[in-house]
Design a protein around this motif. Structure first.
Motif, short mmCIF file in Angstrom:
data_model
loop_
_atom_site.label_atom_id
_atom_site.label_comp_id
_atom_site.label_asym_id
_atom_site.label_seq_id
_atom_site.Cartn_x
_atom_site.Cartn_y
_atom_site.Cartn_z
N THR A 109 17.96 27.29 29.86
CA THR A 109 18.53 27.61 31.16
C THR A 109 18.00 28.95 31.66
OG1 THR A 109 20.41 28.84 30.26
CG2 THR A 109 20.64 26.43 30.45
N ALA A 110 18.41 29.32 32.86
CA ALA A 110 18.01 30.61 33.41
C ALA A 110 18.48 31.76 32.53
CB ALA A 110 18.57 30.76 34.82
N ASP A 111 19.58 31.56 31.81
CA ASP A 111 20.09 32.57 30.88
C ASP A 111 19.53 32.38 29.47
OD1 ASP A 111 21.63 33.74 32.87
OD2 ASP A 111 23.34 32.43 32.46
N HIS A 112 18.54 31.51 29.34
CA HIS A 112 17.83 31.27 28.08
C HIS A 112 18.69 30.59 27.03
CE1 HIS A 112 14.66 33.54 29.92
NE2 HIS A 112 15.44 34.59 30.05
N ALA A 113 19.71 29.86 27.47
CA ALA A 113 20.50 29.07 26.53
C ALA A 113 19.69 27.86 26.08
CB ALA A 113 21.80 28.61 27.19
N ALA A 256 0.67 25.92 24.92
CA ALA A 256 0.58 25.51 26.32
C ALA A 256 1.96 25.33 26.94
CB ALA A 256 -0.23 24.22 26.42
N LEU A 257 2.87 24.72 26.20
CA LEU A 257 4.19 24.44 26.75
C LEU A 257 5.03 25.71 26.90
CD1 LEU A 257 4.91 21.16 24.80
CD2 LEU A 257 4.57 21.36 27.26
N THR A 258 4.98 26.59 25.90
CA THR A 258 5.77 27.82 26.01
C THR A 258 5.20 28.78 27.06
OG1 THR A 258 4.58 28.71 24.09
CG2 THR A 258 6.73 27.70 23.68
N ASN A 264 1.95 28.17 35.03
CA ASN A 264 1.88 27.10 36.02
C ASN A 264 3.29 26.58 36.29
OD1 ASN A 264 1.36 24.74 37.54
ND2 ASN A 264 -0.64 24.49 36.56
N PRO A 265 4.07 27.33 37.08
CA PRO A 265 5.47 26.94 37.32
C PRO A 265 5.62 25.58 38.00
CG PRO A 265 4.80 28.77 38.74
CD PRO A 265 3.74 28.61 37.72
N ASP A 266 4.62 25.17 38.79
CA ASP A 266 4.71 23.85 39.43
C ASP A 266 4.67 22.74 38.38
OD1 ASP A 266 4.86 24.99 41.91
OD2 ASP A 266 2.74 24.72 42.38
N ALA A 267 3.83 22.91 37.37
CA ALA A 267 3.75 21.92 36.29
C ALA A 267 5.06 21.88 35.52
CB ALA A 267 2.59 22.24 35.36
N TYR A 268 5.63 23.06 35.27
CA TYR A 268 6.90 23.12 34.54
C TYR A 268 8.02 22.46 35.35
CZ TYR A 268 11.01 24.69 32.09
OH TYR A 268 12.22 24.70 31.43
N ASP A 269 8.10 22.78 36.65
CA ASP A 269 9.15 22.20 37.48
C ASP A 269 9.03 20.68 37.55
OD1 ASP A 269 10.23 24.65 37.99
OD2 ASP A 269 9.36 24.87 39.98
N TYR A 275 15.97 22.91 34.13
CA TYR A 275 16.10 23.97 33.12
C TYR A 275 15.11 25.08 33.45
CZ TYR A 275 18.50 20.28 30.54
OH TYR A 275 19.35 19.27 30.16
N PRO A 276 15.49 26.02 34.29
CA PRO A 276 14.54 27.01 34.82
C PRO A 276 14.11 28.10 33.86
CG PRO A 276 16.74 27.45 35.67
CD PRO A 276 16.82 26.15 34.94
N GLY A 277 14.63 28.12 32.63
CA GLY A 277 14.31 29.20 31.71
C GLY A 277 13.00 29.05 30.97
N GLY A 278 12.35 27.90 31.05
CA GLY A 278 11.11 27.68 30.34
C GLY A 278 11.32 27.08 28.96
N PHE A 279 10.23 26.73 28.30
CA PHE A 279 10.28 26.15 26.96
C PHE A 279 10.30 27.24 25.89
CE2 PHE A 279 7.96 22.55 29.09
CZ PHE A 279 8.93 21.59 28.88
N VAL A 280 10.99 26.93 24.81
CA VAL A 280 10.90 27.73 23.58
C VAL A 280 10.61 26.76 22.44
CG1 VAL A 280 12.46 29.56 24.35
CG2 VAL A 280 13.39 27.56 23.16
N ALA A 281 10.07 27.29 21.34
CA ALA A 281 9.85 26.45 20.17
C ALA A 281 11.17 25.84 19.72
CB ALA A 281 9.23 27.28 19.05
N ALA A 282 11.17 24.54 19.47
CA ALA A 282 12.40 23.85 19.08
C ALA A 282 12.85 24.31 17.70
CB ALA A 282 12.17 22.35 19.08
#
Length: 301
Positions: A109-113, A256-258, A264-269, A275-282
């Protein structure tokens, strides 16, 4: 300039035997995702995501649209696809079937949850202050396959020795948590299932869950509610890769994903707009804990 650099990287990878070895093993990376009833539209919508992976890995990338998680699970377990975008429950089902895949990244999330907590809530002026007080009351829940709306809360109740069908006076099935909360607000039930990705479960922070949506609409004030139970963190659905994918491919994909949200925010969106916070390693431990909580037996190698 970014496209020139990407093309140069692609050319270098394709002309260098040392770098091309793992790419030869991968061949074409096939990425499975839920496309619903309009796969052509969804494939077109995800083109920026597909193109980003193509340039980042310098291998052909194909999208595999599926109508259901069951179809995705079947495709990944049989090797038809090497990468899928799954819900948490779908990943656990895949792991039960073949133990052939692993979570690579998860959105935040935006708060990185990394996930959310399932909740049981009542009105703040209710006499219900604990699970013990909830016997013979009316509860609004989600559909049978809803993780946040039914499966997680019922698993939590079972861990307390509470079996909903005999414990509650009435169980009211609703479409989603917002509907369940509206039933609580209207006095149609005494309890409702809900969820929140905030560390403060009754937070009205935008994007943190149904409580925030209803607070934003003016339908409720969080101060009028009380949480009587909450789960441990339930991770958001992961992006999953087959274990037999070359290690270098996994490493390049992870990078690439993180990096995607920033580069490339368009690709992420396109792939994870919610989930606007981006990817983190699972974190695989989170999914193991979820399986244990839901009493889902692990798969066997």
């Amino acid at each position: 300039m970014r496209h020139i650099i990407a093309w140069f990287a692609l050319l270098l990878a394709l002309t260098s035997p040392a770098l091309a070895d793992w790419r030869d093993d991968v061949g074409t990376l096939r990425v499975g995702f839920i496309a619903g009833d309009n796969p052509a539209y969804e494939v077109a919508r995800l083109e920026k995501f597909r193109s980003y992976l193509h340039y980042a890995l310098a291998v052909p990338v194909e999208l595999f649209p599926a109508r259901s998680y069951e179809a995705l699970i079947e495709a990944q377990s049989t090797g038809r696809v090497q990468y899928t975008v799954l819900s948490s429950l779908a990943f656990l089902a895949l792991d039960q079937r073949c133990v052939c895949a692993e979570p690579l990244v998860q959105p935040t999330t935006a708060d990185h949850a990394r996930g959310f907590r399932a909740l049981l809530v009542t009105k703040s002026d209710s006499a219900i202050t604990s699970l013990a007080d909830a016997r013979n009351t009316r509860i609004a829940v989600g559909a049978k396959d809803s993780l946040s709306g039914r499966r997680a809360p019922f698993a939590g109740l079972a861990s307390e020795g509470i079996y909903p069908e005999s414990y509650f006076l009435r169980i009211v099935e609703t479409a989603d948590s917002e509907t369940a909360l509206r039933a609580l607000i209207a006095g149609e039930v005494d309890l409702a299932t809900a969820w929140s990705s905030s560390s403060e479960p009754l937070s009205p922070a935008i994007g943190s869950g149904p409580l925030a949506v209803l607070a934003g609409d003016g339908a409720l004030s969080p101060s009028t509610l009380r949480v009587i139970w909450q789960s441990e963190l339930i991770p958001f659905g992961p992006h999953v890769v087959r274990k037999d994918l070359p290690d270098m491919a996994k490493s390049r994909l992870l990078q690439a994903l993180t990096d995607m949200r920033n580069t490339n925010p368009d690709a992420y969106d396109a792939i994870e707009r919610g989930y606007p916070g981006g990817f983190v390693a699972a974190d695989p431990v989170l999914y193991r804990h979820l399986a244990e909580f839901l009493n889902i037996a692990p798969g066997k190698d």
